[in-house]
Enzyme design. Sequence first.
Site, mmCIF file in Angstrom:
data_model
loop_
_atom_site.group_PDB
_atom_site.id
_atom_site.type_symbol
_atom_site.label_atom_id
_atom_site.label_comp_id
_atom_site.label_asym_id
_atom_site.label_seq_id
_atom_site.Cartn_x
_atom_site.Cartn_y
_atom_site.Cartn_z
ATOM 1 N N ASP A 85 -25.729 4.507 7.902
ATOM 2 C CA ASP A 85 -26.858 4.867 7.061
ATOM 3 C C ASP A 85 -26.917 3.859 5.930
ATOM 4 O O ASP A 85 -25.905 3.574 5.281
ATOM 5 C CB ASP A 85 -26.761 6.298 6.523
ATOM 6 N N SER A 86 -28.076 3.295 5.742
ATOM 7 C CA SER A 86 -28.164 2.161 4.828
ATOM 8 C C SER A 86 -29.497 2.155 4.117
ATOM 9 O O SER A 86 -30.407 2.910 4.474
ATOM 10 C CB SER A 86 -27.948 0.857 5.611
HETATM 11 P P1 ITT Z 1 -31.213 5.146 12.263
HETATM 12 O O1 ITT Z 1 -31.275 6.269 11.228
HETATM 13 O O2 ITT Z 1 -31.660 5.588 13.612
HETATM 14 O O3 ITT Z 1 -29.886 4.455 12.248
HETATM 15 P P2 ITT Z 1 -33.047 3.793 10.445
HETATM 16 O O4 ITT Z 1 -33.647 2.428 10.457
HETATM 17 O O5 ITT Z 1 -33.974 4.964 10.173
HETATM 18 O O6 ITT Z 1 -32.279 4.002 11.842
HETATM 19 P P3 ITT Z 1 -31.652 4.452 8.006
HETATM 20 O O7 ITT Z 1 -32.081 5.887 7.981
HETATM 21 O O8 ITT Z 1 -30.233 4.125 7.652
HETATM 22 O O9 ITT Z 1 -31.858 3.814 9.443
HETATM 23 O O10 ITT Z 1 -32.648 3.630 7.100
HETATM 24 C C1 ITT Z 1 -32.327 2.327 6.808
HETATM 25 C C2 ITT Z 1 -33.552 1.606 6.275
HETATM 26 O O11 ITT Z 1 -33.083 0.748 5.213
HETATM 27 C C3 ITT Z 1 -34.110 0.673 7.345
HETATM 28 O O12 ITT Z 1 -35.130 1.296 8.093
HETATM 29 C C4 ITT Z 1 -34.602 -0.485 6.505
HETATM 30 O O13 ITT Z 1 -35.844 -0.146 5.933
HETATM 31 C C5 ITT Z 1 -33.561 -0.550 5.387
HETATM 32 N N1 ITT Z 1 -32.426 -1.423 5.750
HETATM 33 C C6 ITT Z 1 -31.143 -1.041 6.037
HETATM 34 N N2 ITT Z 1 -30.396 -2.110 6.360
HETATM 35 C C7 ITT Z 1 -31.210 -3.170 6.284
HETATM 36 C C8 ITT Z 1 -31.024 -4.545 6.515
HETATM 37 O O14 ITT Z 1 -29.858 -5.045 6.946
HETATM 38 N N3 ITT Z 1 -32.061 -5.364 6.340
HETATM 39 C C9 ITT Z 1 -33.251 -4.889 5.923
HETATM 40 N N4 ITT Z 1 -33.532 -3.607 5.705
HETATM 41 C C10 ITT Z 1 -32.505 -2.734 5.880
#
Ligand code: ITT
Length: 199
Positions: free
Chosen positions: A72-73
């Site tokens: 989660d990021s």
């Molecule tokens: P999952 O929950 O299925 O893993 P998700 O993309 O929805 O996929 P998150 O809920 O963790 O994942 O949301 C992370 C968002 O943060 C992601 O959609 C991007 O908008 C941003 N993000 C995270 N890591 C990133 C990266 O390495 N580069 C650019 N944006 C990032």
Amino acid sequence: MPTLPRLIVATRNPHKSSEIRAMLGDTWEVLDVNDFAQLPVIEETGHTFLENARLKAQGISRLVAGWVLADDSGLEVDALGGGPGVWSSSFGGEEGNHAKNNARLVSAMRGQAVRGARFRCTMVLAKAGIAQADFCGTVEGRITDEPQGEGGFGYDPLFIPDGYQLTFAELGQNIKNRLSHRAQALTQAVGWLAGQAQN
Ligand code: ITT
């Protein structure tokens, strides 16, 4: 050739799993939930990266055998009081729509002098429905005025990591995967898994 150990990444975002796959090279077979037809979407009802990573890791690991890794990021922007943070994925009003997220960030930052920001990543490893360990990574940087570059995903075209003059989208996967929040958390997670294998 010996069979590789298998790591299932509890993500529907193929960019995350492909970065993780590239970083692990030929040491792990990396799959994600898109490789399994029947897995449900895990609702992210937590208010922190750790809570959401735990929900995803535990939820998926109840349904598949072996180690499950959740990521989660998100992006924390100083001028936005640390937002969008855990709500990074839906900041633009539509879950997972990176173009809308970036457009909202550009407009929120227009004329803003304070441009500091960081990506954070929390990873949780789980097995059989139980979270076993968690790891964090952070990369500091600043937000550009306009998107720059075609690589990466999400907010990468708007984020310049400290020590560089180009965005993650311009620096490309090799450099991003050496510096990123995800790389830092993953290094700790695979180190922990290696320790488990020796026990
Ligand atoms: P999952 O929950 O299925 O893993 P998700 O993309 O929805 O996929 P998150 O809920 O963790 O994942 O949301 C992370 C968002 O943060 C992601 O959609 C991007 O908008 C941003 N993000 C995270 N890591 C990133 C990266 O390495 N580069 C650019 N944006 C990032």
